[in-house]
Design an enzyme around this catalytic site. Structure first.
Site, PDB file in Angstrom:
ATOM      1  N   ASN A 181     -14.962  23.892   6.093  1.00  0.00           N
ATOM      2  CA  ASN A 181     -16.390  23.833   5.810  1.00  0.00           C
ATOM      3  C   ASN A 181     -16.780  22.399   5.501  1.00  0.00           C
ATOM      4  OD1 ASN A 181     -16.663  26.655   6.002  1.00  0.00           O
ATOM      5  ND2 ASN A 181     -16.089  26.926   3.864  1.00  0.00           N
ATOM      6  N   CYS A 187     -11.669  15.911  -9.950  1.00  0.00           N
ATOM      7  CA  CYS A 187     -11.573  16.704  -8.720  1.00  0.00           C
ATOM      8  C   CYS A 187     -10.645  17.892  -8.989  1.00  0.00           C
ATOM      9  CB  CYS A 187     -11.047  15.854  -7.566  1.00  0.00           C
ATOM     10  SG  CYS A 187     -10.664  16.843  -6.105  1.00  0.00           S
ATOM     11  N   CYS A 213      -7.459  17.919  -6.814  1.00  0.00           N
ATOM     12  CA  CYS A 213      -6.502  16.898  -7.257  1.00  0.00           C
ATOM     13  C   CYS A 213      -5.749  17.406  -8.488  1.00  0.00           C
ATOM     14  CB  CYS A 213      -7.209  15.584  -7.586  1.00  0.00           C
ATOM     15  SG  CYS A 213      -7.611  14.573  -6.145  1.00  0.00           S
ATOM     16  N   HIS A 242      -6.461  12.434  -1.831  1.00  0.00           N
ATOM     17  CA  HIS A 242      -7.863  12.848  -1.932  1.00  0.00           C
ATOM     18  C   HIS A 242      -8.677  12.297  -0.763  1.00  0.00           C
ATOM     19  CE1 HIS A 242     -11.584  14.131  -3.972  1.00  0.00           C
ATOM     20  NE2 HIS A 242     -12.092  13.032  -3.432  1.00  0.00           N
ATOM     21  N   HIS A 265     -10.027  20.574   2.633  1.00  0.00           N
ATOM     22  CA  HIS A 265      -9.118  21.720   2.675  1.00  0.00           C
ATOM     23  C   HIS A 265      -9.415  22.561   3.897  1.00  0.00           C
ATOM     24  CE1 HIS A 265     -12.697  22.742   0.331  1.00  0.00           C
ATOM     25  NE2 HIS A 265     -12.594  23.971   0.838  1.00  0.00           N
ATOM     26  N   HIS A 276     -12.895  18.135  -1.864  1.00  0.00           N
ATOM     27  CA  HIS A 276     -11.550  17.636  -1.559  1.00  0.00           C
ATOM     28  C   HIS A 276     -11.161  18.416  -0.303  1.00  0.00           C
ATOM     29  CE1 HIS A 276      -7.261  16.422  -2.981  1.00  0.00           C
ATOM     30  NE2 HIS A 276      -7.128  17.054  -1.815  1.00  0.00           N
ATOM     31  N   GLY A 286     -21.321  25.028   3.873  1.00  0.00           N
ATOM     32  CA  GLY A 286     -20.699  25.819   2.817  1.00  0.00           C
ATOM     33  C   GLY A 286     -19.560  25.154   2.067  1.00  0.00           C
ATOM     34  N   ASP A 344      -6.305  31.299  -2.365  1.00  0.00           N
ATOM     35  CA  ASP A 344      -7.697  31.157  -2.790  1.00  0.00           C
ATOM     36  C   ASP A 344      -7.953  32.119  -3.954  1.00  0.00           C
ATOM     37  OD1 ASP A 344     -10.502  30.028  -1.192  1.00  0.00           O
ATOM     38  OD2 ASP A 344     -10.718  31.521  -2.800  1.00  0.00           O
ATOM     39  N   HIS A 355      -9.105  26.464   5.240  1.00  0.00           N
ATOM     40  CA  HIS A 355      -8.860  27.864   4.871  1.00  0.00           C
ATOM     41  C   HIS A 355      -7.954  28.489   5.924  1.00  0.00           C
ATOM     42  CE1 HIS A 355     -12.350  28.226   1.962  1.00  0.00           C
ATOM     43  NE2 HIS A 355     -12.701  27.146   2.628  1.00  0.00           N
TER      44      HIS A 355
HETATM   45  P1  5GP Z   1     -15.208  25.629   0.323  1.00  0.00           P
HETATM   46  O1  5GP Z   1     -16.437  26.457   0.118  1.00  0.00           O
HETATM   47  O2  5GP Z   1     -15.309  24.307  -0.391  1.00  0.00           O
HETATM   48  O3  5GP Z   1     -14.821  25.495   1.770  1.00  0.00           O
HETATM   49  O4  5GP Z   1     -14.021  26.450  -0.295  1.00  0.00           O
HETATM   50  C1  5GP Z   1     -13.604  26.319  -1.615  1.00  0.00           C
HETATM   51  C2  5GP Z   1     -12.681  27.481  -1.910  1.00  0.00           C
HETATM   52  O5  5GP Z   1     -11.967  27.185  -3.085  1.00  0.00           O
HETATM   53  C3  5GP Z   1     -13.430  28.805  -2.130  1.00  0.00           C
HETATM   54  O6  5GP Z   1     -12.979  29.770  -1.185  1.00  0.00           O
HETATM   55  C4  5GP Z   1     -13.054  29.178  -3.575  1.00  0.00           C
HETATM   56  O7  5GP Z   1     -12.842  30.558  -3.754  1.00  0.00           O
HETATM   57  C5  5GP Z   1     -11.786  28.363  -3.815  1.00  0.00           C
HETATM   58  N1  5GP Z   1     -11.592  27.963  -5.211  1.00  0.00           N
HETATM   59  C6  5GP Z   1     -12.545  27.450  -6.049  1.00  0.00           C
HETATM   60  N2  5GP Z   1     -11.995  27.164  -7.249  1.00  0.00           N
HETATM   61  C7  5GP Z   1     -10.683  27.511  -7.167  1.00  0.00           C
HETATM   62  C8  5GP Z   1      -9.603  27.449  -8.104  1.00  0.00           C
HETATM   63  O8  5GP Z   1      -9.724  27.013  -9.252  1.00  0.00           O
HETATM   64  N3  5GP Z   1      -8.383  27.896  -7.677  1.00  0.00           N
HETATM   65  C9  5GP Z   1      -8.216  28.387  -6.403  1.00  0.00           C
HETATM   66  N4  5GP Z   1      -6.979  28.818  -6.098  1.00  0.00           N
HETATM   67  N5  5GP Z   1      -9.205  28.443  -5.495  1.00  0.00           N
HETATM   68  C10 5GP Z   1     -10.423  28.016  -5.864  1.00  0.00           C
HETATM   69 ZN    ZN Z   2      -9.289  15.476  -4.937  1.00  0.00          ZN
END
Ligand code: 5GP
Ligand code: ZN
Length: 114
Positions: free
Chosen positions: A90, A5, A8, A47, A103, A101, A96, A31, A105
């Site tokens: 999301n 993950c 994680c 997690h 989170h 894991h 999306g 991000d 935004h």
């Molecule tokens: P989701 O689409 O799952 O809601 O958002 C995942 C977010 O994680 C995206 O906005 C993407 O830019 C961000 N993200 C993906 N990989 C990484 C990473 O390795 N480091 C950071 N800081 N953000 C990441």
């Molecule tokens: Zn995780």
């Protein structure tokens, strides 16, 4: 920690991230692909795959994440109503979610004034 993950690994500092806040329950980092001038991810250290995997016993964790968002807003001086921010979660393919894991935004149009 869940195997393979990404978040994680960020929580465990196996992968670098730009951390702006951390306590025993959550970590907040920038991000990697910001959609707004401020784009942070509020991530629980434990997690949980998604919002749909939360249990009643996670209620305190979720409320803590909201209070962390409040602290971040103060820290970035965007807590007054002329400024403001968005919290976004999301879920699922059509919703999306890319990282499995949980989170939230934290998005804001105003650059931090500190
Ligand atoms: P989701 O689409 O799952 O809601 O958002 C995942 C977010 O994680 C995206 O906005 C993407 O830019 C961000 N993200 C993906 N990989 C990484 C990473 O390795 N480091 C950071 N800081 N953000 C990441
Ligand atoms: Zn995780």
């Amino acid at each position: 920690m869940a195997k393979d993950c990404l978040f994680c690994k960020i929580v465990n500092k196996e992968i670098d991230s730009d951390i702006v806040y951390e306590d025993d329950k959550v970590i907040v980092f920038k991000d990697i692909n910001p959609k707004e001038p401020v784009h942070l991810l509020i991530v629980p250290k434990v997690h949980r795959e998604s919002i749909m995997d939360l249990k009643k016993e996670d209620a305190e964790l979720i409320s803590h994440m909201v209070f962390v968002a409040q602290e971040i807003a103060k820290k970035y001086n965007i807590d007054d109503k002329e400024k403001g921010f968005n919290l976004l979660n999301n879920y699922g393919k059509e919703g999306g979610q890319e990282i499995d894991h949980l989170h939230v935004h934290f998005l804001a149009k105003s650059k931090p004034s500190t």
